[in-house]
Design a protein around this motif. Structure first.
Motif, PDB file in Angstrom:
ATOM      1  N   ASP A 119       0.829  -1.214   0.000  1.00 56.98           N
ATOM      2  CA  ASP A 119       0.000   0.000   0.000  1.00 56.98           C
ATOM      3  C   ASP A 119       0.858   1.257   0.000  1.00 56.98           C
ATOM      4  OD1 ASP A 119      -2.328  -1.357  -0.011  1.00 56.98           O
ATOM      5  OD2 ASP A 119      -2.637  -1.285   2.161  1.00 56.98           O
ATOM      6  N   GLU A 120       1.965   1.160   0.716  1.00 60.94           N
ATOM      7  CA  GLU A 120       2.873   2.296   0.821  1.00 60.94           C
ATOM      8  C   GLU A 120       3.347   2.707  -0.571  1.00 60.94           C
ATOM      9  OE1 GLU A 120       4.010   3.122   4.424  1.00 60.94           O
ATOM     10  OE2 GLU A 120       3.931   4.913   3.181  1.00 60.94           O
ATOM     11  N   ILE A 121       3.782   1.732  -1.353  1.00 60.94           N
ATOM     12  CA  ILE A 121       4.297   2.059  -2.687  1.00 60.94           C
ATOM     13  C   ILE A 121       3.159   2.421  -3.631  1.00 60.94           C
ATOM     14  CG2 ILE A 121       5.662   1.191  -4.636  1.00 60.94           C
ATOM     15  CD1 ILE A 121       7.104  -0.603  -2.642  1.00 60.94           C
ATOM     16  N   ALA A 122       1.996   1.789  -3.425  1.00 59.91           N
ATOM     17  CA  ALA A 122       0.857   2.049  -4.315  1.00 59.91           C
ATOM     18  C   ALA A 122       0.215   3.405  -4.036  1.00 59.91           C
ATOM     19  CB  ALA A 122      -0.187   0.948  -4.145  1.00 59.91           C
ATOM     20  N   PHE A 123       0.571   4.021  -2.906  1.00 59.62           N
ATOM     21  CA  PHE A 123      -0.085   5.269  -2.494  1.00 59.62           C
ATOM     22  C   PHE A 123      -0.050   6.331  -3.600  1.00 59.62           C
ATOM     23  CE2 PHE A 123      -0.222   9.419  -0.479  1.00 59.62           C
ATOM     24  CZ  PHE A 123      -1.257   9.279   0.413  1.00 59.62           C
TER      25      PHE A 123
ATOM     26  N   GLU B 130      -0.582  -2.207  -9.828  1.00 55.59           N
ATOM     27  CA  GLU B 130       0.079  -3.436  -9.398  1.00 55.59           C
ATOM     28  C   GLU B 130       1.382  -3.643 -10.162  1.00 55.59           C
ATOM     29  OE1 GLU B 130      -2.410  -6.874  -9.347  1.00 55.59           O
ATOM     30  OE2 GLU B 130      -0.724  -8.191  -8.839  1.00 55.59           O
ATOM     31  N   LYS B 131       1.333  -3.365 -11.454  1.00 49.90           N
ATOM     32  CA  LYS B 131       2.550  -3.534 -12.251  1.00 49.90           C
ATOM     33  C   LYS B 131       3.644  -2.593 -11.738  1.00 49.90           C
ATOM     34  CE  LYS B 131       4.588  -3.439 -16.823  1.00 49.90           C
ATOM     35  NZ  LYS B 131       5.748  -2.754 -16.291  1.00 49.90           N
ATOM     36  N   ARG B 132       3.248  -1.380 -11.506  1.00 52.61           N
ATOM     37  CA  ARG B 132       4.222  -0.385 -11.075  1.00 52.61           C
ATOM     38  C   ARG B 132       4.818  -0.763  -9.719  1.00 52.61           C
ATOM     39  NH1 ARG B 132       4.036   6.088 -12.145  1.00 52.61           N
ATOM     40  NH2 ARG B 132       4.086   5.573 -14.329  1.00 52.61           N
ATOM     41  N   VAL B 133       3.946  -1.183  -8.815  1.00 49.63           N
ATOM     42  CA  VAL B 133       4.442  -1.542  -7.483  1.00 49.63           C
ATOM     43  C   VAL B 133       5.391  -2.718  -7.594  1.00 49.63           C
ATOM     44  CG1 VAL B 133       3.796  -2.390  -5.199  1.00 49.63           C
ATOM     45  CG2 VAL B 133       2.391  -0.666  -6.332  1.00 49.63           C
ATOM     46  N   ASN B 134       5.007  -3.708  -8.394  1.00 47.31           N
ATOM     47  CA  ASN B 134       5.876  -4.880  -8.520  1.00 47.31           C
ATOM     48  C   ASN B 134       7.212  -4.525  -9.155  1.00 47.31           C
ATOM     49  OD1 ASN B 134       4.579  -7.017  -7.252  1.00 47.31           O
ATOM     50  ND2 ASN B 134       3.081  -7.115  -8.927  1.00 47.31           N
TER      51      ASN B 134
END
Ligand SMILES: Nc1ncnc2c1ncn2[C@@H]1O[C@H](COP(=O)(O)OP(=O)(O)OP(=O)(O)O)[C@@H](O)[C@H]1O
Ligand SMILES: [Mg+2]
Lengths: 248, 273, 335
Positions: free
Chosen positions: A101-105, A118-122
């Motif tokens: 969640d932190e990175i997806a924020f 999701e792609k970006r976070v991964n």
């Protein structure tokens, strides 16, 4: 890209920046060096629009950044997307319940759909090699792990300029080296980097240009970092190294 | 960890410029929270600078006198007494630094104005006396208390409480609290900054973000409390805490006491007419 | 909800402060017993946390913001006794060092915010949670507890305001403190609290609780189950006794006041319904019409006015000169 003209700043009477003139081109990598309390963090905060100069002008992409403009939500959000800031203390930068969640924020705020997020976070997790604590709570990570998560969060916004305040602090030697390589890769791919550091050994690898602060909170020298060790006297004068310092 | 491979192939999105146009979002709560914490921090920081107390009056006396003034003001029913007090407060204010005068007056006037607004309907009902006297008392009391807090170092105020038989342990708690308000305040301020920098669009869970910050602050404070206790134990803390304070009366103190007596006299003469 | 000085009469303040004494005593005792490790720092740092929590602005529907008190939350996190002490210390620092919330009304503020909110909120939460034993029950407990807690505190504050005009008037029957009767003070306090502040409190409390429970469930206070009865007794008793106490001391005080005022009036001086200058508005002149102040010999009034005049000139001068010194420094926070 970044242009400071005669910038000064003081915290309620405590001087922190004195007449700073600095120009940074797009795609450059610049290291800020100076003894403790010379104003490096203050300058970086100012570049990120968290503080505004008492005197002088700060321009980003030719546009003057003023408190008034930053009050305009759209302008401020667009500006903050273009320049990313990794804080000196990563503890304070993480406030979500898990690393994902932190990175997806950021990406979520930018209105991406959840697949792209999701792609970006991964991708970010992979880049920093932190896939294995995707679902851990940031609060309980170690200092170095937190630093990586903080970098991933900022990276996820895909900023043009990346500002890092003492990113090597508290990292083990191997991770320090890894981070230098990683930042170099980012720089080669076109990101502008502004990094404050105390690490004399890694600075030459980190950037081509070194800015030295003196204890009057102004810029003492702006030189190619490969010349840094020809200027030992200067380093001594600004109290970055002690009298007996020798470089091998 | 396979650091090496990752570096060579950065993902496409990272190589492109973002061309992002933000949506607008109503997130003033971040800015406002930052401002209120900054205000607190700057007040605590300004405390650590040297206080130029021009009168060199003993802090315990100042605290006692301020309390007395607050009580007398509250009991008083006459404009005359409030007027006498206000003249005294104005004189004290006029000796202070311009910036501090602004701070004291702006806080006090704002609250008095708020009071006035609340009481305004009552004025319309024809009763000016009550509304005016309450507004004036609120204003005078706030100025008195703010003069105390702006002109005296807080540790001398908390130390002065000991003169009134407040237990040492309680004073220790107060001192710890002030110190940690500034530490945790700094901490949460930086978290709010970070939230602000990363708020580049529309935040669909604002409560989630504020909860993350407050929740992290809570866990941080628990952790700090445990560390601090351990550190205190290591340094041989047994629960005793001595507050050092000198108790020497100067001429200024005697003048101050005369003032106190004068105020009480003024109250007896005009306070309840 | 911070009541400043002069809204409540000193006797009300004394009664409310007196009601807090046993609460504080019990709380200190319990905290000493319950919290074995890190007692003192925990209270201090808990107070710092409580203080800062009141600084947070919370988003409201429509883009505006509000404040939460966080009393129930603190009670759930630290236990009600520790929460009571922490909020008390936070309120004391606000009153004494930040000049925010009254010094005399400190007792009343503590009663509302350091007693009613954490204890009532916590025990409603605990009551529901222990009887449902599911996660849902726990959240229902938090929602009801924090909502009722803050609204009950608002109601008590409204009653404190509302009894003032009944009890404390001057010789002409004009109220000396908050002038609105219960019929006005209750709706004025309750409508915004029921509709807005209560909702903010609920959202704030549940959001933070959820976060902490997810990240660090071990840090949350685990209260024993059976203690509820005694504390309920204490709450009910205090809530019942306080208005009685208010009435009792109130009348006594009122009579004393009236007697004394009669003496003063007998002494030859008298106070008109409204001082002469008042009807012209509320300029500074109103307080000292023609440089003469009621009850003061003319010459003394003149001297005082002159001193005030000089002081005001000095203050204005200093303010102006400090404005011209300060640079336009604005931190770009309003986003
Ligand atoms: N919030 C603040 N309030 C008051 N003074 C501050 C504040 N932050 C920094 N300062 C002061 O400003 C000066 C510059 O601080 P800054 O943090 O920019 O230094 P720095 O170069 O980053 O030091 P370091 O290497 O220790 O991180 C210091 O003298 C510091 O004491
Ligand atoms: Mg720094």
């Amino acid at each position: 890209m970044i242009d400071l003209k005669d910038v000064s700043y003081s915290y309620e009477g405590i001087n922190a920046l004195n007449n700073i003139n600095l120009h940074i081109e797009k795609g450059e990598a610049v290291a800020l060096m100076g003894a403790n309390g010379t104003g490096k963090s203050t300058l970086l905060k100012l570049m990120n629009g968290l503080l505004s100069p008492d005197q002088g002008v700060y321009r980003f992409d030719q546009e003057e950044i003023t408190p008034k403009k930053l009050k305009n939500t759209k302008f401020s959000k667009a500006f903050h997307q273009k320049i990313g800031f990794v804080f000196q203390n990563s503890d304070t930068q993480l406030f979500c319940a898990d690393v994902y969640d932190e990175i997806a924020f950021g990406p979520r705020q930018m209105g991406m759909n959840e697949d792209d997020v999701e792609k970006r976070v991964n991708d970010c997790l992979d880049l920093l090699g932190i896939q294995n604590f995707k679902h851990r709570q940031p609060y309980h990570l170690s200092g170095g792990e937190k630093r990586k998560v903080a970098i991933a969060c900022v990276l996820a916004l895909n900023p043009e300029v990346l500002v890092l305040d003492e990113p090597m602090n508290g990292l083990d030697p191997r991770t320090q080296r890894w981070l230098v390589n990683f930042l170099n890769t980012l720089n080669r791919s076109g990101k502008t980097l502004i990094i404050s550091t105390h690490n004399l050994d890694l600075v030459q690898e980190l950037s081509k240009r070194a800015i030295l602060f003196d204890e009057n909170h102004s810029i003492a020298a702006d030189l190619p970092s490969e010349n840094l060790f020809q200027e030992i006297d200067l380093l001594k004068k600004i109290n970055l190294v002690d009298e007996n310092y020798q470089h091998y | 960890m396979n650091h090496k491979e990752n570096q060579r192939n950065l993902p496409d999105w990272l190589l492109k410029d973002e061309n992002y146009i933000p949506q607008s979002d109503k997130d003033q709560f971040i800015g406002k929270s930052i401002l209120s914490i900054l205000r607190i921090l700057s007040k605590i920081k300004s405390q650590s600078e040297y206080k130029t107390d021009k009168f060199h009056v003993n802090a315990a006396l100042k605290v006692a006198f301020t309390f007395l003034l607050v009580i007398l003001l509250s009991l008083s029913t006459s404009y005359t007494f409030i007027f006498v007090v206000d003249v005294y407060l104005l004189v004290v204010l006029s000796f202070m630094d311009g910036k501090e005068i602004i701070k004291i007056l702006s806080v006090s006037l704002a609250m008095a104005f708020f009071t006035f607004i609340i009481l305004f309907p009552y004025i319309l009902l024809g009763n000016t006396y009550t509304s005016m006297i309450i507004t004036l008392k609120v204003l005078s009391t706030l100025i008195a208390v703010n003069i105390l807090s702006h002109s005296t170092r807080w540790n001398t105020i908390t130390g002065a409480l000991r003169r009134f038989y407040v237990p040492n342990i309680f004073i220790l708690v107060l001192d710890i609290t002030i110190k940690y308000i500034s530490m945790l305040g700094d901490f949460s301020l930086n978290m709010l900054y970070s939230l602000k920098l990363r708020s580049v669009g529309k935040n669909n869970s604002k409560y989630g973000s504020i909860a993350g910050i407050a929740g992290t602050m809570f866990m941080k404070s628990k952790e700090m409390a445990e560390e601090m206790y351990a550190a205190m134990e290591c340094r041989g803390f047994t629960g005793e805490y001595t507050v050092r304070s000198k108790w020497k009366l100067t001429i200024a103190d005697f003048i101050y006491m005369l003032l106190t007596i004068g105020m009480i006299a003024a109250f007896i003469l005009w306070g309840r007419i | 909800m911070h009541i400043p000085d002069n809204y409540l009469s000193p006797s009300t303040c004394i009664v409310m402060g007196a009601a807090m004494v046993p609460v504080w005593a019990i709380a200190v005792h319990k905290v000493k017993k319950e919290v074995t490790r890190s007692k003192i720092p925990m209270i201090g740092i808990g107070a710092a946390f409580s203080f800062l929590m009141m600084m947070f602005n919370v988003p409201l529907p429509g883009g505006t913001t509000g404040h939460a008190v966080g009393g129930t939350l603190l009670a759930i996190l630290l236990g009600p006794y520790a929460a009571c002490i922490a909020i008390t210390v936070a309120l004391l620092i606000q009153a004494l060092l930040f000049g925010d919330g009254g010094i005399l009304s400190f007792g009343a503020n503590c009663f509302n915010m350091a007693f009613i909110i954490p204890f009532l909120g916590y025990f409603i939460y605990k009551f529901i949670k222990d009887r449902t034993k599911s996660e849902k029950g726990e959240y229902v407990g938090i929602i009801v507890g924090s909502y009722v807690g803050i609204n009950m505190a608002a109601l008590v504050a409204a009653i404190e305001f509302g009894v003032q005009p009944l009890l404390f008037t001057n010789s002409q029957g004009q109220p000396l403190y908050s002038p609105y009767p219960l019929s006005i003070s209750i709706p004025a306090m309750m409508i915004p609290h029921l509709l807005v502040a209560g909702v903010v409190e609920v959202l704030f409390t549940t959001a933070i609780y959820t976060f902490i429970k997810k990240v660090s469930p071990g840090t949350i206070f685990e209260g024993a189950k059976q203690k509820i009865h005694t504390i309920y007794g204490l709450i009910v008793a205090l809530i019942c006794l306080t208005p009685l106490g208010l009435l009792a001391t109130g009348t006594a005080w009122g009579e004393w006041g009236a007697d004394e005022i009669k003496d003063v009036v007998h002494g030859g001086k008298q106070l008109g319904y409204t001082p002469a200058g008042m009807k012209n508005g509320f300029s500074f002149n109103a307080i000292m019409p023609d440089y003469s102040v009621k009850g003061l010999p003319e010459i003394a009034g003149y001297i005082l006015s002159a001193i005030a005049g000089v002081a005001i000139m000095v203050i204005i001068f200093k303010i102006i000169s400090s404005f011209s010194k300060t640079k336009p420094k604005d931190i770009s926070n309003e986003s």
